[in-house]
Design an enzyme around this catalytic site. Structure first.
Site, PDB file in Angstrom:
ATOM      1  N   GLY A 260       0.735  -1.109   0.000  1.00  0.00           N
ATOM      2  CA  GLY A 260       0.002   0.244  -0.600  1.00  0.00           C
ATOM      3  C   GLY A 260       0.809   1.305   0.442  1.00  0.00           C
ATOM      4  O   GLY A 260       2.151   0.945  -0.076  1.00  0.00           O
TER       5      GLY A 260
ATOM      6  N   ASP B 103       2.580  -9.333   0.739  1.00  0.00           N
ATOM      7  CA  ASP B 103       0.959  -8.420   0.132  1.00  0.00           C
ATOM      8  C   ASP B 103       0.394 -10.115  -0.009  1.00  0.00           C
ATOM      9  O   ASP B 103       0.659 -10.458  -1.421  1.00  0.00           O
ATOM     10  CB  ASP B 103       1.359  -7.041  -0.769  1.00  0.00           C
ATOM     11  CG  ASP B 103       0.241  -6.718  -1.344  1.00  0.00           C
ATOM     12  OD1 ASP B 103       0.232  -5.092  -0.360  1.00  0.00           O
ATOM     13  OD2 ASP B 103      -1.188  -6.510  -1.117  1.00  0.00           O
TER      14      ASP B 103
ATOM     15  N   ARG C 125      -1.533  -9.578  -3.210  1.00  0.00           N
ATOM     16  CA  ARG C 125      -1.694  -9.119  -4.154  1.00  0.00           C
ATOM     17  C   ARG C 125      -0.548 -10.119  -5.033  1.00  0.00           C
ATOM     18  O   ARG C 125       0.493  -9.294  -4.888  1.00  0.00           O
ATOM     19  CB  ARG C 125      -2.048  -8.298  -4.795  1.00  0.00           C
ATOM     20  CG  ARG C 125      -3.673  -7.685  -3.708  1.00  0.00           C
ATOM     21  CD  ARG C 125      -3.065  -6.381  -3.749  1.00  0.00           C
ATOM     22  NE  ARG C 125      -2.748  -5.342  -3.018  1.00  0.00           N
ATOM     23  CZ  ARG C 125      -2.697  -4.144  -2.813  1.00  0.00           C
ATOM     24  NH1 ARG C 125      -3.439  -3.526  -3.336  1.00  0.00           N
ATOM     25  NH2 ARG C 125      -1.530  -3.647  -2.048  1.00  0.00           N
TER      26      ARG C 125
ATOM     27  N   ASP D  71      -1.167 -14.162   2.832  1.00  0.00           N
ATOM     28  CA  ASP D  71      -2.753 -13.594   3.131  1.00  0.00           C
ATOM     29  C   ASP D  71      -2.829 -13.279   4.984  1.00  0.00           C
ATOM     30  O   ASP D  71      -2.700 -14.159   5.675  1.00  0.00           O
ATOM     31  CB  ASP D  71      -3.901 -14.098   2.999  1.00  0.00           C
ATOM     32  CG  ASP D  71      -5.488 -13.705   3.344  1.00  0.00           C
ATOM     33  OD1 ASP D  71      -5.505 -12.721   4.613  1.00  0.00           O
ATOM     34  OD2 ASP D  71      -6.605 -14.558   2.927  1.00  0.00           O
TER      35      ASP D  71
ATOM     36  N   TYR E 146     -14.188   2.676   9.752  1.00  0.00           N
ATOM     37  CA  TYR E 146     -12.902   2.284   9.785  1.00  0.00           C
ATOM     38  C   TYR E 146     -12.825   3.088  11.099  1.00  0.00           C
ATOM     39  O   TYR E 146     -11.775   2.790  12.026  1.00  0.00           O
ATOM     40  CB  TYR E 146     -12.071   3.350   8.829  1.00  0.00           C
ATOM     41  CG  TYR E 146     -10.794   3.972   8.407  1.00  0.00           C
ATOM     42  CD1 TYR E 146      -9.987   2.752   8.333  1.00  0.00           C
ATOM     43  CD2 TYR E 146     -10.006   4.793   9.377  1.00  0.00           C
ATOM     44  CE1 TYR E 146      -8.706   2.819   7.961  1.00  0.00           C
ATOM     45  CE2 TYR E 146      -9.278   5.650   9.018  1.00  0.00           C
ATOM     46  CZ  TYR E 146      -8.229   4.621   8.541  1.00  0.00           C
ATOM     47  OH  TYR E 146      -6.459   4.670   8.020  1.00  0.00           O
TER      48      TYR E 146
ATOM     49  N   LYS F 109      -9.823   1.535  14.461  1.00  0.00           N
ATOM     50  CA  LYS F 109      -9.220   2.048  14.824  1.00  0.00           C
ATOM     51  C   LYS F 109      -9.283   1.769  16.653  1.00  0.00           C
ATOM     52  O   LYS F 109      -8.230   1.703  16.687  1.00  0.00           O
ATOM     53  CB  LYS F 109      -8.935   3.074  14.014  1.00  0.00           C
ATOM     54  CG  LYS F 109      -8.070   3.694  12.626  1.00  0.00           C
ATOM     55  CD  LYS F 109      -6.783   2.887  12.470  1.00  0.00           C
ATOM     56  CE  LYS F 109      -6.716   2.808  11.023  1.00  0.00           C
ATOM     57  NZ  LYS F 109      -5.261   1.505  10.707  1.00  0.00           N
TER      58      LYS F 109
HETATM   59  C1  AKB Z   1      -8.054   7.526   5.318  1.00  0.00           C
HETATM   60  O1  AKB Z   1      -8.390   9.217   5.109  1.00  0.00           O
HETATM   61  O2  AKB Z   1      -8.938   6.808   5.689  1.00  0.00           O
HETATM   62  C2  AKB Z   1      -6.590   7.455   6.236  1.00  0.00           C
HETATM   63  C3  AKB Z   1      -6.646   8.088   7.330  1.00  0.00           C
HETATM   64  C4  AKB Z   1      -6.793   9.497   7.649  1.00  0.00           C
HETATM   65  O3  AKB Z   1      -6.556   7.521   8.164  1.00  0.00           O
HETATM   66  N1  AKB Z   1      -5.647   8.583   4.635  1.00  0.00           N
END
Ligand code: AKB
Length: 315
Positions: free
Chosen positions: A10, A33, A35, A52, A141, A145
């Site tokens: 990435g 990775d 891929r 994986d 996300y 986190k």
């Molecule tokens: C996103 O925009 O999702 C990432 C981040 C700030 O964690 N770049």
């Protein structure tokens, strides 16, 4: 030091691999990775393998066979992509983290897993966001986190696993493109302006977010992991930042250097909602005090460097 980077293909991993090779030696770094096409890109000069991170058996074997003692877990679906498929985001982000932590516990590895400004939410103080504050994100996300920070701290206090992390803001780089993030506009704009002279931005012009230029981000990854543990009051995860700007400010800096560049806005409602829930600027004093964090790139020097690097790349 035998280092394994999972999710190495990435935006961060692509540049972290050569950075770590320079510090610890090429033979001591394994880039993994999922891929195949990414693995062949990474294998120029490095030990790259297909793995994986959700496959616990294969992951365990790689760590055991190569006597790995440090893991960089970079596997992640980013914020905007995560909203398209929240369940997949949870499974990938948390699955890779849990496997990394379990393996680290068994084989005595240290683990770095990036957290993000995405861990904060609309109820967080937005200006000079403190290190320890309200964390109620409203994206999958962000939920991953915050959970990841808690789990990493749990593995440290319960099992003594040496887990460390930073809350990355948007990372600007000219190696591999980011994908699926809310801060991606701050990278895309350079390519578009140099290719076509114009850029259409999905984020409102006055939305501020923190950013880091890749060389500073790479230093954060190694400096924190090499820091004296007795100095660390926090572990998962440290606020880090180098600059905070709005699209309007970034574009005016680009405009000064690219004659005739044009900018317009077509707001993406999902990215708008996410970006407005994130901090405008972080307070990174704990990182500065506990492990000497000191970024060197600001917006103007970053814009100069990005324009030069991407112009060369596009030629
Ligand atoms: C996103 O925009 O999702 C990432 C981040 C700030 O964690 N770049």
């Amino acid at each position: 030091m035998n280092v394994l980077i999972v999710g190495a293909g990435g935006q961060i991993g692509t540049e972290l691999v050569p950075h770590l090779q320079k510090i610890y030696g090429e033979d001591n770094i394994i880039a993994a990775d999922l891929r195949p096409e990414v693995v062949s890109r990474l294998s120029g000069g490095s030990r790259a393998i297909m793995l994986d991170a959700l496959d616990m058996k294969a992951y365990t074997e790689v760590v055991k066979e190569n006597k790995i003692n440090r893991i960089y877990n970079l596997v992640a679906l980013l914020s905007a992509t995560g909203e398209k498929n929240p369940l997949l985001a949870w499974n990938i982000n948390m699955g890779a983290l849990l496997n990394s932590l379990e393996i680290a516990k068994e084989f005595n590895c240290s683990v770095f897993t990036p957290s993000s400004i995405g861990a904060f939410g609309k109820d967080t103080p937005h200006v000079k966001t403190p290190q320890d504050t309200v964390m109620r994100p409203n994206t999958m996300y962000g939920v991953c986190k915050v959970s990841g920070e808690l789990l990493s701290d749990y593995y440290y206090s319960r099992y003594g696993v040496d887990t460390r992390s930073v809350r990355f803001p948007g990372i600007i780089s000219n190696g591999c493109l980011p994908g699926g993030g809310t801060t991606d506009y701050a990278v895309e704009v350079f390519y578009e302006v140099l290719k076509s002279g114009e850029y259409t931005c999905p984020i409102p012009e006055n939305t501020y977010m923190d950013m880091l230029y890749m060389p500073d981000a790479l230093n954060a990854c190694t400096q924190l992991m090499d820091a004296d543990p007795s100095k660390l009051v926090h572990r998962n995860s440290f606020n880090v930042t180098a600059m905070s700007f709005s699209p309007k400010e970034l574009f005016s800096s680009i405009e000064k250097r690219v004659n005739g560049a044009k900018f317009k806005y077509e707001i993406d409602p999902v990215k708008d909602q996410i970006s407005s829930s994130w901090p405008d600027s972080l307070d990174d004093s704990c990182a500065r005090e506990e492990w000497g964090w000191k970024p060197v790139w600001d917006m103007e020097s970053m814009v100069d460097d990005m324009l030069t690097a991407i112009a060369a790349k596009l030629k």
